[in-house]
Scaffold this motif. Sequence first.
Motif, PDB file in Angstrom:
ATOM      1  N   PHE A  49       0.852  -1.066  -0.049  1.00  0.00           N
ATOM      2  CA  PHE A  49       0.316  -0.077  -0.058  1.00  0.00           C
ATOM      3  C   PHE A  49       0.977   1.416   0.091  1.00  0.00           C
ATOM      4  O   PHE A  49       1.883   1.298   0.680  1.00  0.00           O
ATOM      5  CB  PHE A  49      -1.010  -0.130   1.109  1.00  0.00           C
ATOM      6  CG  PHE A  49      -2.125  -0.968   1.219  1.00  0.00           C
ATOM      7  CD1 PHE A  49      -2.903  -0.833   0.223  1.00  0.00           C
ATOM      8  CD2 PHE A  49      -2.118  -2.163   1.897  1.00  0.00           C
ATOM      9  CE1 PHE A  49      -4.209  -1.511   0.249  1.00  0.00           C
ATOM     10  CE2 PHE A  49      -3.060  -2.970   2.156  1.00  0.00           C
ATOM     11  CZ  PHE A  49      -4.165  -2.697   1.066  1.00  0.00           C
ATOM     12  N   LEU A  50       0.419   2.205  -0.851  1.00  0.00           N
ATOM     13  CA  LEU A  50       1.150   3.660  -0.767  1.00  0.00           C
ATOM     14  C   LEU A  50       0.149   4.506  -0.173  1.00  0.00           C
ATOM     15  O   LEU A  50      -1.444   4.749  -0.605  1.00  0.00           O
ATOM     16  CB  LEU A  50       1.133   4.043  -2.169  1.00  0.00           C
ATOM     17  CG  LEU A  50       2.329   3.170  -2.919  1.00  0.00           C
ATOM     18  CD1 LEU A  50       2.471   3.859  -4.136  1.00  0.00           C
ATOM     19  CD2 LEU A  50       3.803   3.102  -2.070  1.00  0.00           C
ATOM     20  N   LEU A  51       0.264   5.280   0.724  1.00  0.00           N
ATOM     21  CA  LEU A  51      -0.522   6.352   1.386  1.00  0.00           C
ATOM     22  C   LEU A  51      -0.384   7.780   0.658  1.00  0.00           C
ATOM     23  O   LEU A  51       0.849   8.147   0.708  1.00  0.00           O
ATOM     24  CB  LEU A  51      -0.302   6.588   3.055  1.00  0.00           C
ATOM     25  CG  LEU A  51      -1.029   7.592   3.568  1.00  0.00           C
ATOM     26  CD1 LEU A  51      -2.557   7.234   3.668  1.00  0.00           C
ATOM     27  CD2 LEU A  51      -0.554   7.859   5.071  1.00  0.00           C
ATOM     28  N   VAL A  52      -1.220   8.056   0.073  1.00  0.00           N
ATOM     29  CA  VAL A  52      -1.322   9.443  -0.685  1.00  0.00           C
ATOM     30  C   VAL A  52      -2.140  10.548   0.173  1.00  0.00           C
ATOM     31  O   VAL A  52      -3.273  10.278   0.243  1.00  0.00           O
ATOM     32  CB  VAL A  52      -1.817   9.117  -2.112  1.00  0.00           C
ATOM     33  CG1 VAL A  52      -1.585  10.669  -2.966  1.00  0.00           C
ATOM     34  CG2 VAL A  52      -0.924   7.947  -2.617  1.00  0.00           C
ATOM     35  N   VAL A  53      -1.333  11.583   0.407  1.00  0.00           N
ATOM     36  CA  VAL A  53      -2.217  12.558   0.906  1.00  0.00           C
ATOM     37  C   VAL A  53      -2.108  13.877   0.017  1.00  0.00           C
ATOM     38  O   VAL A  53      -1.298  14.256  -0.261  1.00  0.00           O
ATOM     39  CB  VAL A  53      -1.351  13.329   2.321  1.00  0.00           C
ATOM     40  CG1 VAL A  53      -2.193  14.220   3.084  1.00  0.00           C
ATOM     41  CG2 VAL A  53      -1.157  11.938   3.308  1.00  0.00           C
ATOM     42  N   GLU A  54      -3.430  14.132  -0.351  1.00  0.00           N
ATOM     43  CA  GLU A  54      -3.445  15.262  -1.403  1.00  0.00           C
ATOM     44  C   GLU A  54      -4.928  15.862  -1.507  1.00  0.00           C
ATOM     45  O   GLU A  54      -5.692  15.500  -0.784  1.00  0.00           O
ATOM     46  CB  GLU A  54      -3.557  14.432  -2.962  1.00  0.00           C
ATOM     47  CG  GLU A  54      -4.555  13.119  -3.024  1.00  0.00           C
ATOM     48  CD  GLU A  54      -4.262  12.588  -4.353  1.00  0.00           C
ATOM     49  OE1 GLU A  54      -3.566  13.065  -5.381  1.00  0.00           O
ATOM     50  OE2 GLU A  54      -5.025  11.528  -4.696  1.00  0.00           O
ATOM     51  N   PRO A  76      -3.500  15.534   7.534  1.00  0.00           N
ATOM     52  CA  PRO A  76      -2.737  14.925   8.117  1.00  0.00           C
ATOM     53  C   PRO A  76      -3.270  13.998   9.179  1.00  0.00           C
ATOM     54  O   PRO A  76      -2.700  12.872   9.544  1.00  0.00           O
ATOM     55  CB  PRO A  76      -1.877  16.228   8.976  1.00  0.00           C
ATOM     56  CG  PRO A  76      -2.825  17.245   8.829  1.00  0.00           C
ATOM     57  CD  PRO A  76      -3.744  17.025   7.550  1.00  0.00           C
ATOM     58  N   LEU A  77      -4.610  14.320   9.987  1.00  0.00           N
ATOM     59  CA  LEU A  77      -5.051  13.492  11.023  1.00  0.00           C
ATOM     60  C   LEU A  77      -5.350  12.222  10.439  1.00  0.00           C
ATOM     61  O   LEU A  77      -5.010  11.209  10.907  1.00  0.00           O
ATOM     62  CB  LEU A  77      -6.288  14.282  11.338  1.00  0.00           C
ATOM     63  CG  LEU A  77      -6.935  13.385  12.680  1.00  0.00           C
ATOM     64  CD1 LEU A  77      -5.954  13.072  13.703  1.00  0.00           C
ATOM     65  CD2 LEU A  77      -8.054  14.266  13.195  1.00  0.00           C
ATOM     66  N   GLN A  78      -6.274  12.287   9.185  1.00  0.00           N
ATOM     67  CA  GLN A  78      -6.634  10.956   8.638  1.00  0.00           C
ATOM     68  C   GLN A  78      -5.253  10.147   7.994  1.00  0.00           C
ATOM     69  O   GLN A  78      -5.420   8.804   8.290  1.00  0.00           O
ATOM     70  CB  GLN A  78      -7.566  11.102   7.648  1.00  0.00           C
ATOM     71  CG  GLN A  78      -8.199   9.931   6.756  1.00  0.00           C
ATOM     72  CD  GLN A  78      -8.929  10.109   5.550  1.00  0.00           C
ATOM     73  OE1 GLN A  78      -9.008  11.454   5.209  1.00  0.00           O
ATOM     74  NE2 GLN A  78      -9.775   9.249   5.173  1.00  0.00           N
ATOM     75  N   ALA A  79      -4.307  10.833   7.644  1.00  0.00           N
ATOM     76  CA  ALA A  79      -2.875  10.328   7.254  1.00  0.00           C
ATOM     77  C   ALA A  79      -2.568   9.283   8.471  1.00  0.00           C
ATOM     78  O   ALA A  79      -2.046   8.098   8.321  1.00  0.00           O
ATOM     79  CB  ALA A  79      -2.184  11.237   6.797  1.00  0.00           C
ATOM     80  N   GLY A  83      -2.253   5.303   8.642  1.00  0.00           N
ATOM     81  CA  GLY A  83      -1.003   4.862   8.671  1.00  0.00           C
ATOM     82  C   GLY A  83      -0.737   4.045  10.007  1.00  0.00           C
ATOM     83  O   GLY A  83      -0.149   2.752   9.802  1.00  0.00           O
ATOM     84  N   LEU A  84      -1.564   3.961  10.801  1.00  0.00           N
ATOM     85  CA  LEU A  84      -1.560   3.249  11.907  1.00  0.00           C
ATOM     86  C   LEU A  84      -2.214   2.013  11.773  1.00  0.00           C
ATOM     87  O   LEU A  84      -1.809   0.740  12.162  1.00  0.00           O
ATOM     88  CB  LEU A  84      -2.050   4.000  13.278  1.00  0.00           C
ATOM     89  CG  LEU A  84      -2.245   3.285  14.410  1.00  0.00           C
ATOM     90  CD1 LEU A  84      -0.757   2.677  15.086  1.00  0.00           C
ATOM     91  CD2 LEU A  84      -3.015   3.925  15.666  1.00  0.00           C
ATOM     92  N   GLY A  99      -4.342  21.544   5.102  1.00  0.00           N
ATOM     93  CA  GLY A  99      -3.977  21.536   6.555  1.00  0.00           C
ATOM     94  C   GLY A  99      -2.700  20.886   6.801  1.00  0.00           C
ATOM     95  O   GLY A  99      -2.295  20.451   7.958  1.00  0.00           O
ATOM     96  N   ALA A 100      -1.905  20.488   5.718  1.00  0.00           N
ATOM     97  CA  ALA A 100      -0.775  19.602   5.732  1.00  0.00           C
ATOM     98  C   ALA A 100       0.538  20.400   5.665  1.00  0.00           C
ATOM     99  O   ALA A 100       0.488  20.937   4.695  1.00  0.00           O
ATOM    100  CB  ALA A 100      -0.619  18.642   4.735  1.00  0.00           C
ATOM    101  N   ASN A 101       1.214  20.463   6.637  1.00  0.00           N
ATOM    102  CA  ASN A 101       2.734  20.891   6.531  1.00  0.00           C
ATOM    103  C   ASN A 101       3.728  19.714   6.345  1.00  0.00           C
ATOM    104  O   ASN A 101       3.808  18.834   7.000  1.00  0.00           O
ATOM    105  CB  ASN A 101       3.077  21.375   7.919  1.00  0.00           C
ATOM    106  CG  ASN A 101       4.454  22.024   7.886  1.00  0.00           C
ATOM    107  OD1 ASN A 101       5.353  21.394   7.339  1.00  0.00           O
ATOM    108  ND2 ASN A 101       4.752  23.222   8.408  1.00  0.00           N
TER     109      ASN A 101
END
Length: 244
Positions: A49-54, A76-79, A83-84, A99-101
């Motif tokens: 799996f790849l996690l994509v934050v976009e 970021p929160l959902q990421a 991830g966990l 909202g993602a730094n």
Amino acid sequence: MPIRFTSLAGARIGRGLDNNTIRRRAPLSAVRTPWQPEKPPPKTTPHLFLLVVEHDRLLSAELSASGFPVLRCRGPLQALQLGLQHRPQLALIDAEAPGANPTTLARRLWEELHIECLVAINGDTHPGAGQPCPPGTLGYLIKPPQQSQLRSLVTLALNYAAERRRHAETHTRLSGAIDRNREISVAVGIYMERLQVEQEEAFEALRGYARANQQKLLELARTVIHAREDKQELVQRIARHYAR
């Protein structure tokens, strides 16, 4: 007269009263009996799996088209939650995700979940371009990427991240083994001091030499500790064996 059965070459022949009726049965080896276990199901390979934050679907669509299974989220929160839950092998963070730094999120994914990241940026004007990558960030990806370039870069990042995880796991195991035995720890320290090498190399050198000489590592450690005049020669001999 009752029916009489005779076994012949794996077949059973039954003769009736008139000796004209012949019935053939399957060999016993071909008949499944209740005590025979079923074959276990084939082992399946865990999904990659790849996690994509976009903020849009550009990156996830390109990755899916390249054959990578994708977990997509917008912030970021959902990421961190995904991830966990799923432990993806790599994360790809769009610097424009709401909202993602990207630097902060990449650091948290690495420090909390040991997931490394690529950061997608718009051109070379991004502050991170040309600068050393912060912790957890393997590199930067210029948007919009060509599919072939994206596939090559992600594959390279996956291989590098996997190698880093293996190295970290090995280091953890070695550190635990050394910490559990004081004498091995002292011998490793002597080797490190004499040859100016890192702990992992010192441990591997001692362990390899012990195995080659059918000797327990603890016994070799005690020899290194208590050797006097020939201590340096012993350390050099171990080093020469390790360098082969």
